[in-house]
Design a protein around this motif. Structure first.
Motif, PDB file in Angstrom:
ATOM      1  N   LEU A 148       0.815  -1.215   0.000  1.00 22.84           N
ATOM      2  CA  LEU A 148       0.000   0.000   0.000  1.00 22.84           C
ATOM      3  C   LEU A 148       0.850   1.268   0.000  1.00 22.84           C
ATOM      4  CD1 LEU A 148      -2.735  -1.063   2.592  1.00 22.84           C
ATOM      5  CD2 LEU A 148      -2.901  -1.070   0.094  1.00 22.84           C
ATOM      6  N   LEU A 149       2.106   1.161   0.423  1.00 25.19           N
ATOM      7  CA  LEU A 149       3.001   2.318   0.366  1.00 25.19           C
ATOM      8  C   LEU A 149       3.001   2.953  -1.013  1.00 25.19           C
ATOM      9  CD1 LEU A 149       5.610   3.907   1.580  1.00 25.19           C
ATOM     10  CD2 LEU A 149       6.876   2.256   0.181  1.00 25.19           C
ATOM     11  N   TRP A 150       2.837   2.137  -2.052  1.00 29.67           N
ATOM     12  CA  TRP A 150       3.045   2.581  -3.424  1.00 29.67           C
ATOM     13  C   TRP A 150       1.783   3.097  -4.098  1.00 29.67           C
ATOM     14  CZ3 TRP A 150       7.878   3.315  -4.427  1.00 29.67           C
ATOM     15  CH2 TRP A 150       8.865   2.486  -3.887  1.00 29.67           C
ATOM     16  N   ASP A 151       0.662   3.169  -3.399  1.00 30.59           N
ATOM     17  CA  ASP A 151      -0.598   3.520  -4.060  1.00 30.59           C
ATOM     18  C   ASP A 151      -0.510   4.825  -4.846  1.00 30.59           C
ATOM     19  OD1 ASP A 151      -1.776   1.242  -3.169  1.00 30.59           O
ATOM     20  OD2 ASP A 151      -3.180   2.213  -1.788  1.00 30.59           O
ATOM     21  N   HIS A 152       0.099   5.853  -4.247  1.00 33.31           N
ATOM     22  CA  HIS A 152       0.185   7.140  -4.936  1.00 33.31           C
ATOM     23  C   HIS A 152       1.100   7.060  -6.156  1.00 33.31           C
ATOM     24  CE1 HIS A 152      -1.891   8.688  -1.469  1.00 33.31           C
ATOM     25  NE2 HIS A 152      -0.866   8.469  -0.671  1.00 33.31           N
ATOM     26  N   TRP A 176      30.941   0.800  -7.154  1.00 29.44           N
ATOM     27  CA  TRP A 176      30.348  -0.538  -7.211  1.00 29.44           C
ATOM     28  C   TRP A 176      29.364  -0.708  -8.369  1.00 29.44           C
ATOM     29  CZ3 TRP A 176      33.053  -3.368  -3.980  1.00 29.44           C
ATOM     30  CH2 TRP A 176      33.585  -2.765  -2.833  1.00 29.44           C
ATOM     31  N   VAL A 177      28.964   0.388  -8.981  1.00 31.03           N
ATOM     32  CA  VAL A 177      27.942   0.352 -10.038  1.00 31.03           C
ATOM     33  C   VAL A 177      28.529   0.967 -11.305  1.00 31.03           C
ATOM     34  CG1 VAL A 177      25.622   1.075 -10.708  1.00 31.03           C
ATOM     35  CG2 VAL A 177      26.129   0.571  -8.301  1.00 31.03           C
ATOM     36  N   THR A 178      28.535   0.215 -12.392  1.00 35.30           N
ATOM     37  CA  THR A 178      29.157   0.710 -13.623  1.00 35.30           C
ATOM     38  C   THR A 178      28.275   1.707 -14.365  1.00 35.30           C
ATOM     39  OG1 THR A 178      28.292  -1.188 -14.859  1.00 35.30           O
ATOM     40  CG2 THR A 178      30.505  -1.398 -13.936  1.00 35.30           C
ATOM     41  N   ASP A 179      26.964   1.669 -14.126  1.00 35.08           N
ATOM     42  CA  ASP A 179      26.022   2.531 -14.848  1.00 35.08           C
ATOM     43  C   ASP A 179      25.094   3.170 -13.826  1.00 35.08           C
ATOM     44  OD1 ASP A 179      24.210   3.726 -16.520  1.00 35.08           O
ATOM     45  OD2 ASP A 179      23.812   1.951 -17.741  1.00 35.08           O
ATOM     46  N   LEU A 180      25.507   4.329 -13.292  1.00 30.62           N
ATOM     47  CA  LEU A 180      24.824   4.936 -12.156  1.00 30.62           C
ATOM     48  C   LEU A 180      24.348   6.336 -12.500  1.00 30.62           C
ATOM     49  CD1 LEU A 180      24.093   4.735  -9.091  1.00 30.62           C
ATOM     50  CD2 LEU A 180      26.314   5.813  -8.639  1.00 30.62           C
ATOM     51  N   ARG A 181      23.093   6.621 -12.109  1.00 31.31           N
ATOM     52  CA  ARG A 181      22.526   7.959 -12.248  1.00 31.31           C
ATOM     53  C   ARG A 181      22.118   8.448 -10.867  1.00 31.31           C
ATOM     54  NH1 ARG A 181      17.386   9.333 -16.066  1.00 31.31           N
ATOM     55  NH2 ARG A 181      18.948   8.737 -17.629  1.00 31.31           N
ATOM     56  N   HIS A 182      22.482   9.698 -10.557  1.00 32.53           N
ATOM     57  CA  HIS A 182      22.053  10.336  -9.314  1.00 32.53           C
ATOM     58  C   HIS A 182      20.917  11.298  -9.604  1.00 32.53           C
ATOM     59  CE1 HIS A 182      25.181   9.208  -6.307  1.00 32.53           C
ATOM     60  NE2 HIS A 182      25.905   8.980  -7.378  1.00 32.53           N
ATOM     61  N   SER A 183      19.848  11.196  -8.834  1.00 31.80           N
ATOM     62  CA  SER A 183      18.764  12.164  -8.875  1.00 31.80           C
ATOM     63  C   SER A 183      18.471  12.585  -7.445  1.00 31.80           C
ATOM     64  CB  SER A 183      17.514  11.564  -9.522  1.00 31.80           C
ATOM     65  OG  SER A 183      17.780  11.132 -10.843  1.00 31.80           O
ATOM     66  N   GLU A 184      17.874  13.740  -7.281  1.00 29.05           N
ATOM     67  CA  GLU A 184      17.574  14.239  -5.940  1.00 29.05           C
ATOM     68  C   GLU A 184      16.133  14.726  -5.843  1.00 29.05           C
ATOM     69  OE1 GLU A 184      20.237  17.271  -4.652  1.00 29.05           O
ATOM     70  OE2 GLU A 184      21.919  15.881  -4.342  1.00 29.05           O
ATOM     71  N   THR A 185      15.577  14.603  -4.638  1.00 28.65           N
ATOM     72  CA  THR A 185      14.311  15.238  -4.310  1.00 28.65           C
ATOM     73  C   THR A 185      14.475  15.938  -2.975  1.00 28.65           C
ATOM     74  OG1 THR A 185      13.353  13.407  -3.029  1.00 28.65           O
ATOM     75  CG2 THR A 185      13.051  13.351  -5.426  1.00 28.65           C
ATOM     76  N   ALA A 186      13.751  16.997  -2.767  1.00 32.82           N
ATOM     77  CA  ALA A 186      13.763  17.705  -1.484  1.00 32.82           C
ATOM     78  C   ALA A 186      12.735  17.056  -0.562  1.00 32.82           C
ATOM     79  CB  ALA A 186      13.470  19.181  -1.683  1.00 32.82           C
ATOM     80  N   ALA A 187      12.902  15.762  -0.364  1.00 35.52           N
ATOM     81  CA  ALA A 187      11.930  14.963   0.382  1.00 35.52           C
ATOM     82  C   ALA A 187      12.585  14.358   1.607  1.00 35.52           C
ATOM     83  CB  ALA A 187      11.365  13.849  -0.504  1.00 35.52           C
ATOM     84  N   SER A 201       5.063  11.263   0.273  1.00 35.07           N
ATOM     85  CA  SER A 201       5.045  12.727   0.262  1.00 35.07           C
ATOM     86  C   SER A 201       5.364  13.314  -1.106  1.00 35.07           C
ATOM     87  CB  SER A 201       6.042  13.264   1.284  1.00 35.07           C
ATOM     88  OG  SER A 201       7.374  12.907   0.944  1.00 35.07           O
ATOM     89  N   HIS A 202       6.133  12.604  -1.938  1.00 31.70           N
ATOM     90  CA  HIS A 202       6.571  13.126  -3.243  1.00 31.70           C
ATOM     91  C   HIS A 202       6.329  12.096  -4.341  1.00 31.70           C
ATOM     92  CE1 HIS A 202       8.512  15.945  -0.538  1.00 31.70           C
ATOM     93  NE2 HIS A 202       8.888  16.697  -1.556  1.00 31.70           N
ATOM     94  N   ALA A 203       5.160  11.473  -4.309  1.00 33.66           N
ATOM     95  CA  ALA A 203       4.855  10.402  -5.262  1.00 33.66           C
ATOM     96  C   ALA A 203       4.994  10.831  -6.721  1.00 33.66           C
ATOM     97  CB  ALA A 203       3.463   9.837  -5.000  1.00 33.66           C
ATOM     98  N   PRO A 204       4.458  11.978  -7.146  1.00 36.63           N
ATOM     99  CA  PRO A 204       4.608  12.349  -8.564  1.00 36.63           C
ATOM    100  C   PRO A 204       6.065  12.475  -8.989  1.00 36.63           C
ATOM    101  CG  PRO A 204       2.886  13.657  -7.532  1.00 36.63           C
ATOM    102  CD  PRO A 204       3.588  12.934  -6.427  1.00 36.63           C
TER     103      PRO A 204
END
Length: 315
Positions: free
Chosen positions: A48-52, A268-279, A286-289
């Motif tokens: 249910l955590l993922w409903d949003h 440790w990860v050959t193909d890594l992307r960093h993204s950020e949220t102010a959450a 709180s930041h589902a979208p």
């Protein structure tokens, strides 16, 4: 299952997937013709955590959630040893094999779901079953252990301060090793007041919380995850690498999983992307979208690299 004209997402189709003696409650929603994304929740949540988030992804993706062992409608083993990360990763693989239609799936995970998914994506041959992994608010425990030991063996004021800060933020995990008391505190005191706790801890709107009716039992069961894995993974970390594309969604206001603890992940990860949220920690609520958007864009990028003709998924 989805009605794009009015944005309505039909109720989930519930099934059961078995991994040995464990029965996992699995739920499917969204676009049955879209790429499959498997969502893995953490402690003390259920699917249910993922409903949003599901509501945001459902138009374009086939979205599969499940209750991990010890939570919700899934089997709840009583032994601590039954919550070892290797067994939890085997549960994820069982779900992937059941829903993947013979193709690798994409994974989005939070909190302990991320720890379990890290265990899976670093396993030999995981790329045959998992196409990409998006992690939010959860490390690979072994990576965290290596990061801590690196800073302790080659101390600098900054490194020691960061290790101390993460230990302070994770001190509750040590308390969870005390017998009996944590079950009473989390299961009987904290769980019934879960929306209030989230509003205080993460400063989020409490009505966004989706606690299951089993949250008291789930919170107590989930303590076995800490007891089965924390000390050995931190004190004796393994070398865990993956070539699977990984996106780290770092929540900059997370009070439990501090952002700088990921600074060695690219080793440790050959193909890594960093993204950020102010959450905060419970960003899927709180930041589902934003979590959905970052995940969808990453999945599309991964698909586009391997199958250019398939990139017509709606943006």
């Amino acid at each position: 299952m989805t009605h794009p004209a009015n944005g309505f997402l039909a109720p989930a189709v519930a099934t059961t997937v078995r991994n040995g003696d464990i029965e996992l409650a699995v739920f499917e929603q969204g676009n049955p013709d879209g790429p499959t994304i498997v969502l893995v929740h953490g402690w003390p949540d259920t699917h249910l955590l993922w409903d949003h988030v599901v509501a945001e992804l459902g138009s374009d993706f086939r979205v599969v959630t499940y209750d991990t062992r010890g939570a919700g409608r899934s089997t709840s083993p009583t032994r601590v040893a039954d919550y070892d990360l290797e067994l939890l990763a085997a549960d994820l693989f069982a779900v992937v094999d059941a829903v993947g239609r013979g193709e690798p799936v994409h994974v989005l995970a939070h909190d302990w779901g991320s720890l379990e998914s890290w265990e899976a994506v670093c396993a030999p041959g995981a790329g045959d079953r998992i196409a990409s992994f998006t992690s939010t608010s959860g490390w690979c425990f072994d990576h965290l252990g290596h990061w801590m030991w690196r800073n302790l063996r080659n101390p600098t004021p900054r490194g020691l301060a960061r290790v101390a800060a993460q230990w302070a933020a994770s001190f509750y995990a040590l308390l969870f090793h005390i017998p009996v008391v944590p079950e009473l505190v989390t299961g009987r005191l904290l769980a019934p007041r879960w929306p209030l706790f989230l509003s205080l801890f993460d400063r989020m709107e409490p009505t966004l919380a989706r606690p299951a009716v089993t949250i008291g039992r789930d919170a107590a069961n989930g303590l076995k995850r800490y007891r089965a894995n924390t000390r050995q993974r931190i004190l004796r970390p393994r070398d865990r690498r993956t070539d699977i594309p990984v996106q780290l969604i770092v929540n900059t206001r997370d009070k439990a999983v501090l952002p700088f603890a990921f600074e060695d992940t690219d080793h440790w990860v050959t193909d890594l992307r960093h993204s950020e949220t102010a959450a905060g920690h419970w960003a899927p609520l709180s930041h589902a979208p934003e979590i959905a958007r970052l995940t969808a864009n990453f999945v599309r990028d991964v698909i586009g690299r391997t199958s250019p003709g398939d990139t017509a998924i709606r943006a």
